[in-house]
Design an enzyme around this catalytic site. Structure first.
Site, PDB file in Angstrom:
ATOM      1  N   GLY A 159      -4.710  -0.739  -3.291  1.00 30.60           N
ATOM      2  CA  GLY A 159      -4.994  -1.256  -1.962  1.00 30.60           C
ATOM      3  C   GLY A 159      -3.874  -1.006  -0.974  1.00 30.60           C
ATOM      4  N   SER A 180      -3.676   1.473   1.452  1.00 32.60           N
ATOM      5  CA  SER A 180      -3.999   2.302   2.612  1.00 32.60           C
ATOM      6  C   SER A 180      -3.716   1.579   3.928  1.00 32.60           C
ATOM      7  CB  SER A 180      -5.466   2.737   2.568  1.00 32.60           C
ATOM      8  OG  SER A 180      -6.337   1.619   2.658  1.00 32.60           O
ATOM      9  N   TYR A 203     -11.195 -17.015  -2.740  1.00 34.20           N
ATOM     10  CA  TYR A 203      -9.924 -16.316  -2.587  1.00 34.20           C
ATOM     11  C   TYR A 203      -8.806 -17.063  -3.311  1.00 34.20           C
ATOM     12  CZ  TYR A 203      -6.101 -13.793  -0.320  1.00 34.20           C
ATOM     13  OH  TYR A 203      -4.973 -13.032  -0.071  1.00 34.20           O
ATOM     14  N   LYS A 259      -6.534 -15.765  -6.566  1.00 28.84           N
ATOM     15  CA  LYS A 259      -5.082 -15.621  -6.508  1.00 28.84           C
ATOM     16  C   LYS A 259      -4.379 -16.514  -7.522  1.00 28.84           C
ATOM     17  CE  LYS A 259      -4.814 -12.396  -3.474  1.00 28.84           C
ATOM     18  NZ  LYS A 259      -4.317 -11.051  -3.911  1.00 28.84           N
TER      19      LYS A 259
END
Length: 250
Positions: free
Chosen positions: A13, A15, A157, A161
């Site tokens: 991830g 980019s 989320y 995590k």
């Protein structure tokens, strides 16, 4: 301290956002960096070109980390290209980009599939190949939200995590005898190029005011924490909290 010149690093991830800065920082330290993304090849190529223009070494690799077969194929490809010494599990679904038509269950499955399952699949593929090399560094990017009670739309989320800490402990314990370390970096709010796509100016000011230092982190401050976790070979199974005092973890 581990010498990073000549090491091969994969940042998932990467980019854009924090991943982009981590990739650039590792390249500055002499790593050959693989810039990964699931879909935005053009953005990944742009990051790799930025690194090369600055004198670093970088290539791109397209892979949806939630796809087990795709992850295995990616690591086979990278093995042919010299293998990977450093893995930064940074890929995640942006919690502010949920499509309105997704149900609660669909969203939960998708978030955990990318954020947590993806980190597991990459760690497992990396770990198996790092054992015979007797060297490896894993950094899992978690969040201050893994410690704090979540708002209704942030539950998936936060759960994803929190699971990163379990991955870290497992691979730290199982990897110690092979000189493979694993650590977690837990940022708070980070000011990236996309921050104002997620937060209105009013919400950004509100979030900043809730942080004791009164601001979000820069991407470079987070990347420096990642760099520490990679370079220091005696740190493993630990969590580096970097959130401006937003949460004082035990």
């Amino acid at each position: 301290m581990t010498e990073l010149k000549g090491k091969n690093a994969l940042v998932t991830g990467s980019s854009q956002g924090i991943g982009r800065v981590i990739a650039q920082t590792l390249a500055e330290q002499g790593c050959r960096v693989w810039v990964n993304c699931a879909h935005s090849r053009e953005n990944a190529e742009r990051v790799a070109e930025e690194i090369r223009t600055s004198g670093g070494s970088a290539d791109t690799v397209l892979c949806d980390v939630s796809n087990e077969q795709a992850v295995e194929s990616m690591f086979e490809y990278l093995q042919e290209k010299g293998g990977i010494d450093i893995l930064v599990n940074n890929a995640r679904l942006d919690p502010w980009q949920r499509k309105k038509e997704m149900s609660e269950g669909e969203w939960f499955d998708r978030v955990l599939s990318v954020n947590l399952k993806g980190a597991f699949l990459c760690s497992e593929a990396f770990f198996r190949r790092a054992i015979p090399r007797r060297f490896g560094r894993i950094v899992n990017m978690a969040s201050v939200r893994s410690f704090r009670p979540a708002e209704p739309d942030m539950i998936a989320y936060g759960v994803s995590k929190l699971g990163m800490h379990a991955l870290t402990r497992a691979y730290a314990n199982n990897g110690a005898k092979y000189n493979i370390t694993a650590n977690t970096v837990c940022p708070g709010m980070v000011v990236t190029e996309n921050i104002h796509k997620r937060l209105t100016p009013e919400k950004y000011a509100e979030e900043s005011a809730a942080i004791p230092l009164g601001r979000g982190a820069t991407g470079q401050e987070i990347a420096d924490a990642v760099l520490f976790a990679i370079r220091n070979g005696y740190v493993t199974g630990e969590t580096i909290n970097i959130n401006g005092g937003m949460y004082y973890a035990p």
